[in-house]
Design an enzyme around this catalytic site. Structure first.
Site, PDB file in Angstrom:
ATOM      1  N   PRO A   2      35.859  37.003  41.109  1.00  0.00           N
ATOM      2  CA  PRO A   2      36.036  35.791  40.287  1.00  0.00           C
ATOM      3  C   PRO A   2      36.556  34.628  41.131  1.00  0.00           C
ATOM      4  CG  PRO A   2      37.259  37.671  39.379  1.00  0.00           C
ATOM      5  CD  PRO A   2      36.779  38.072  40.732  1.00  0.00           C
ATOM      6  N   GLU A   3      35.939  33.487  40.988  1.00  0.00           N
ATOM      7  CA  GLU A   3      36.414  32.276  41.654  1.00  0.00           C
ATOM      8  C   GLU A   3      36.980  31.356  40.576  1.00  0.00           C
ATOM      9  OE1 GLU A   3      33.714  30.671  44.529  1.00  0.00           O
ATOM     10  OE2 GLU A   3      32.959  32.637  45.076  1.00  0.00           O
TER      11      GLU A   3
END
Ligand code: ZN
Length: 282
Positions: A2-3
């Site tokens: 996840p960014e």
């Protein structure tokens, strides 16, 4: 992994689903999911009986403000790392093998933390305690990409004299918080800068384009609920759809959407970089 857009999507989902959530019971199925306090029992008793007032995000960290009656009950911090995800259970459902933490309210609804790789972490930060003194990774974070502090002049000042490839610099959370491989590749394509360019060699016009591209790609991705190609899911198990629109990320060998040149994938600083040798200037 996840960014920023995925973590922001999770934050919005948590805010919708758990604002006002009264924590009745907490169960930690894997002790290493709790980074602080030292034991899962202390973590559980700190959260039980508290109410979630709302969720904040800083970089890829999530923090819930907690309240007990009228009293401040500290903060509950979460980092999803590689594969952590929250799932919302309307009714009792047996946990899967990768369930790490389970949190119920009085109605028996459950917020479940599932983490295949088990690098995800949770913290409880006591009242009147600076978050970064417990969640120490917060100390190293650079500005948020949407903040006023992050502008082309800041980028220029930070990158001045640096021989690091710009791709490597973008992944450094001390330069800007929350950018990872996907959005670094996409923003470099959009600003027509080769990933291996020495950071200190970027001209003012390039810094301006790079700044604008980062803000644009992150904004777009938040709008569509994160990416499809990471294993990311929001609270309802839905995948975002930025992936369908990627310029270069995971498009190795496919024609560039602008010029038709096959997209290349090169290793840089241990990570894959996807780029167009024509559009991004060889
Ligand atoms: Zn191209």
């Amino acid at each position: 992994m996840p960014e920023l857009p995925e973590v922001e999507t999770v934050r919005r989902g948590l805010e919708r689903q758990t604002k006002g959530f009264e924590i009745a019971k907490v169960e930690v199925l894997r002790a290493r999911a709790v980074a602080a306090p030292p034991t899962p029992e202390q973590f559980c008793s700190a959260l039980e009986g508290a109410q979630v007032k709302g969720w904040m995000r800083r970089g890829k960290y999530l923090m819930a403000a907690l309240q007990r009656g009228d009293e401040d009950a500290g903060h509950w911090g979460v980092h999803l790392r590689m594969t952590g995800q929250f799932l919302w259970m309307e009714e009792e459902k047996a946990p899967c093998n990768h369930t790490r933490v389970r949190i119920w309210n009085q109605e028996g609804q459950e917020l479940r933390f599932v983490d295949l790789r088990s690098f995800g972490e949770m913290w409880w930060v006591p009242p009147q305690t600076p978050l970064e003194s417990v969640m120490t990774g917060l100390k190293r974070l650079g500005p948020e990409p949407f903040s006023e502090a992050f502008d082309p002049a800041y980028l220029g000042a930070k990158l001045k004299g640096s021989s690091r490839p710009i791709k490597t610099a973008l992944l450094d959370q001390a330069l800007v918080a929350g950018v990872g491989n996907i959005y670094a590749d996409e923003s470099l394509f959009m600003s027509r800068i080769a990933p291996e360019r020495r950071s200190g060699s970027l001209k003012p016009a390039e810094l301006k384009r790079l700044h604008a591209a980062l803000v644009e790609v992150l904004t777009t991705s938040i709008g569509v609920g994160g990416t499809t190609f990471s294993d990311f899911r929001d609270l309802k198990g839905t995948n975002g759809n930025y992936g369908n629109a990627a310029w270069v990320y995971r498009r190795t060998g496919e024609p560039c959407r602008i010029c038709g040149t096959p997209i290349r994938r090169d290793k840089l600083g241990g990570r894959s970089s996807h780029w167009c040798p024509t559009c991004q200037g060889g």
